[in-house]
Design a protein around this motif. Sequence first.
Motif, PDB file in Angstrom:
ATOM      1  N   PHE A  34       0.886  -1.153  -0.009  1.00  0.00           N
ATOM      2  CA  PHE A  34      -0.085  -0.225   0.050  1.00  0.00           C
ATOM      3  C   PHE A  34       1.018   1.403   0.066  1.00  0.00           C
ATOM      4  O   PHE A  34       1.883   1.394   0.588  1.00  0.00           O
ATOM      5  CB  PHE A  34      -0.959   0.062   1.185  1.00  0.00           C
ATOM      6  CG  PHE A  34      -1.876  -1.169   1.535  1.00  0.00           C
ATOM      7  CD1 PHE A  34      -1.195  -2.362   1.998  1.00  0.00           C
ATOM      8  CD2 PHE A  34      -3.137  -0.948   1.210  1.00  0.00           C
ATOM      9  CE1 PHE A  34      -1.938  -3.350   2.001  1.00  0.00           C
ATOM     10  CE2 PHE A  34      -3.933  -2.184   1.292  1.00  0.00           C
ATOM     11  CZ  PHE A  34      -3.307  -3.229   1.822  1.00  0.00           C
ATOM     12  N   TYR A  36       0.366   4.973   1.521  1.00  0.00           N
ATOM     13  CA  TYR A  36      -0.423   6.131   2.411  1.00  0.00           C
ATOM     14  C   TYR A  36       0.374   7.323   2.243  1.00  0.00           C
ATOM     15  O   TYR A  36       1.371   7.505   1.942  1.00  0.00           O
ATOM     16  CB  TYR A  36      -0.421   5.456   3.869  1.00  0.00           C
ATOM     17  CG  TYR A  36      -1.237   4.331   4.261  1.00  0.00           C
ATOM     18  CD1 TYR A  36      -0.878   3.135   4.178  1.00  0.00           C
ATOM     19  CD2 TYR A  36      -2.615   4.488   4.911  1.00  0.00           C
ATOM     20  CE1 TYR A  36      -1.868   2.220   4.128  1.00  0.00           C
ATOM     21  CE2 TYR A  36      -3.424   3.429   4.887  1.00  0.00           C
ATOM     22  CZ  TYR A  36      -2.939   2.322   4.842  1.00  0.00           C
ATOM     23  OH  TYR A  36      -3.930   1.292   4.925  1.00  0.00           O
ATOM     24  N   GLN A  38      -0.110  11.481   3.974  1.00  0.00           N
ATOM     25  CA  GLN A  38      -0.460  12.544   5.075  1.00  0.00           C
ATOM     26  C   GLN A  38      -0.071  13.871   4.567  1.00  0.00           C
ATOM     27  O   GLN A  38       1.097  14.291   4.522  1.00  0.00           O
ATOM     28  CB  GLN A  38       0.291  12.196   6.299  1.00  0.00           C
ATOM     29  CG  GLN A  38      -0.131  12.739   7.516  1.00  0.00           C
ATOM     30  CD  GLN A  38       0.388  12.455   8.856  1.00  0.00           C
ATOM     31  OE1 GLN A  38       1.261  11.668   8.812  1.00  0.00           O
ATOM     32  NE2 GLN A  38      -0.304  12.688   9.958  1.00  0.00           N
ATOM     33  N   LEU A  44      -3.349  10.429   8.364  1.00  0.00           N
ATOM     34  CA  LEU A  44      -2.902   9.670   7.431  1.00  0.00           C
ATOM     35  C   LEU A  44      -3.997   8.979   6.850  1.00  0.00           C
ATOM     36  O   LEU A  44      -4.965   8.394   7.346  1.00  0.00           O
ATOM     37  CB  LEU A  44      -1.951   8.450   8.362  1.00  0.00           C
ATOM     38  CG  LEU A  44      -1.042   7.382   7.455  1.00  0.00           C
ATOM     39  CD1 LEU A  44       0.117   8.486   6.657  1.00  0.00           C
ATOM     40  CD2 LEU A  44      -0.408   6.619   8.396  1.00  0.00           C
ATOM     41  N   LEU A  46      -5.184   6.139   2.930  1.00  0.00           N
ATOM     42  CA  LEU A  46      -4.726   5.318   2.137  1.00  0.00           C
ATOM     43  C   LEU A  46      -4.877   6.453   0.809  1.00  0.00           C
ATOM     44  O   LEU A  46      -5.760   6.936   0.388  1.00  0.00           O
ATOM     45  CB  LEU A  46      -5.702   4.230   1.765  1.00  0.00           C
ATOM     46  CG  LEU A  46      -5.325   3.036   0.658  1.00  0.00           C
ATOM     47  CD1 LEU A  46      -4.173   2.341   0.852  1.00  0.00           C
ATOM     48  CD2 LEU A  46      -6.613   2.078   0.536  1.00  0.00           C
ATOM     49  N   TYR A  86       3.933   7.283   2.790  1.00  0.00           N
ATOM     50  CA  TYR A  86       4.542   5.932   3.328  1.00  0.00           C
ATOM     51  C   TYR A  86       4.257   4.897   2.529  1.00  0.00           C
ATOM     52  O   TYR A  86       2.916   4.752   2.183  1.00  0.00           O
ATOM     53  CB  TYR A  86       4.065   5.967   4.775  1.00  0.00           C
ATOM     54  CG  TYR A  86       4.178   6.941   5.972  1.00  0.00           C
ATOM     55  CD1 TYR A  86       3.415   8.047   5.752  1.00  0.00           C
ATOM     56  CD2 TYR A  86       5.474   6.817   6.494  1.00  0.00           C
ATOM     57  CE1 TYR A  86       3.865   9.004   7.062  1.00  0.00           C
ATOM     58  CE2 TYR A  86       6.034   7.613   7.402  1.00  0.00           C
ATOM     59  CZ  TYR A  86       5.007   8.791   7.601  1.00  0.00           C
ATOM     60  OH  TYR A  86       5.193   9.754   8.530  1.00  0.00           O
ATOM     61  N   ARG A  97       3.216  -2.913   8.382  1.00  0.00           N
ATOM     62  CA  ARG A  97       4.736  -2.404   8.342  1.00  0.00           C
ATOM     63  C   ARG A  97       5.021  -1.235   7.682  1.00  0.00           C
ATOM     64  O   ARG A  97       4.818  -1.244   6.417  1.00  0.00           O
ATOM     65  CB  ARG A  97       5.526  -3.474   8.458  1.00  0.00           C
ATOM     66  CG  ARG A  97       7.093  -3.070   8.971  1.00  0.00           C
ATOM     67  CD  ARG A  97       7.839  -4.369   9.002  1.00  0.00           C
ATOM     68  NE  ARG A  97       7.482  -5.207   9.783  1.00  0.00           N
ATOM     69  CZ  ARG A  97       8.121  -5.150  11.041  1.00  0.00           C
ATOM     70  NH1 ARG A  97       8.962  -4.234  11.564  1.00  0.00           N
ATOM     71  NH2 ARG A  97       7.708  -6.360  12.174  1.00  0.00           N
ATOM     72  N   PHE A  98       5.351   0.051   8.022  1.00  0.00           N
ATOM     73  CA  PHE A  98       5.562   1.215   7.330  1.00  0.00           C
ATOM     74  C   PHE A  98       6.901   1.641   7.134  1.00  0.00           C
ATOM     75  O   PHE A  98       7.884   1.054   7.998  1.00  0.00           O
ATOM     76  CB  PHE A  98       4.911   2.349   8.173  1.00  0.00           C
ATOM     77  CG  PHE A  98       3.385   2.496   8.300  1.00  0.00           C
ATOM     78  CD1 PHE A  98       2.745   1.584   9.135  1.00  0.00           C
ATOM     79  CD2 PHE A  98       2.726   3.187   7.079  1.00  0.00           C
ATOM     80  CE1 PHE A  98       1.216   1.760   9.107  1.00  0.00           C
ATOM     81  CE2 PHE A  98       1.418   3.082   7.182  1.00  0.00           C
ATOM     82  CZ  PHE A  98       0.597   2.338   8.228  1.00  0.00           C
ATOM     83  N   GLY A  99       7.060   1.844   5.755  1.00  0.00           N
ATOM     84  CA  GLY A  99       8.400   2.646   5.652  1.00  0.00           C
ATOM     85  C   GLY A  99       8.754   3.745   6.377  1.00  0.00           C
ATOM     86  O   GLY A  99       8.063   4.445   7.068  1.00  0.00           O
ATOM     87  N   ALA A 100       9.825   4.283   6.265  1.00  0.00           N
ATOM     88  CA  ALA A 100      10.375   5.539   6.909  1.00  0.00           C
ATOM     89  C   ALA A 100       9.614   6.651   6.285  1.00  0.00           C
ATOM     90  O   ALA A 100       9.517   7.689   6.895  1.00  0.00           O
ATOM     91  CB  ALA A 100      11.921   5.674   6.820  1.00  0.00           C
ATOM     92  N   GLY A 101       9.154   6.422   5.095  1.00  0.00           N
ATOM     93  CA  GLY A 101       8.542   7.885   4.690  1.00  0.00           C
ATOM     94  C   GLY A 101       9.289   8.866   3.917  1.00  0.00           C
ATOM     95  O   GLY A 101      10.675   8.777   3.943  1.00  0.00           O
TER      96      GLY A 101
END
Lengths: 108, 113
Positions: A34, A36, A38, A44, A46, A86, A97-101
């Motif tokens: 996915f 996301y 912000q 935040l 989708l 993200y 589980r998210f990446g650092a952005g």
Amino acid sequence: AQRVTQPEKLLSVFKGAPVELKCNYSYSGSPELFWYVQYSRQRLQLLLRHISRESIKGFTADLNKGETSFHLKKPFAQEEDSAMYYCALRRNNNDMRFGAGTRLTVKP
Amino acid sequence: SAVISQKPSRDICQRGTSLTIQCQVDSQVTMMFWYRQQPGQSLTLIATANQGSEATYESGFVIDKFPISRPNLTFSTLTVSNMSPEDSSIYLCSVGLAGGELFFGEGSRLTVL
């Protein structure tokens, strides 16, 4: 190990230029990925998911299992695209589980 | 979709005290998640809170520090106990719906002095 990597913390482009936000993942199973977003002072939300294979606000992302990548692309960036993005991997128990952005800035 | 309300939206707390964050959802959901977003960092999952069972904590998070309640299908609380400045963060409640999408609250910004 389940990991999402976004190598760029900051990305700046001019309005009308193409933009690509990179995302690589590591996951032993069949991944669900996915993006996301912000926007300033918003929650935040989708942007898109790989299963849908859709274009949202001109953005697309293709899952490349060979390269374990899920890069987000837009051919012509707009100023309103400036936001924090993200990449996220859905795990078996349904959490993400998210990446650092990556903070995208589109300059006029 | 789901609409999530979090309280408080922000707070400033003294070291050693505890704060409880509330999360209210406008529909019944099985899975609720609590995330932490430290300054300049990404989101880190604290725990999964399913109604009718004990919360499941991620590595590095323990129940004594972050007790969670889930009394029904629309509500959950997260308590940050015995706070220190390192707990200064945004705490986010989220719910997962069919299709895998997560919906997020606006977050609770906590500053510990």
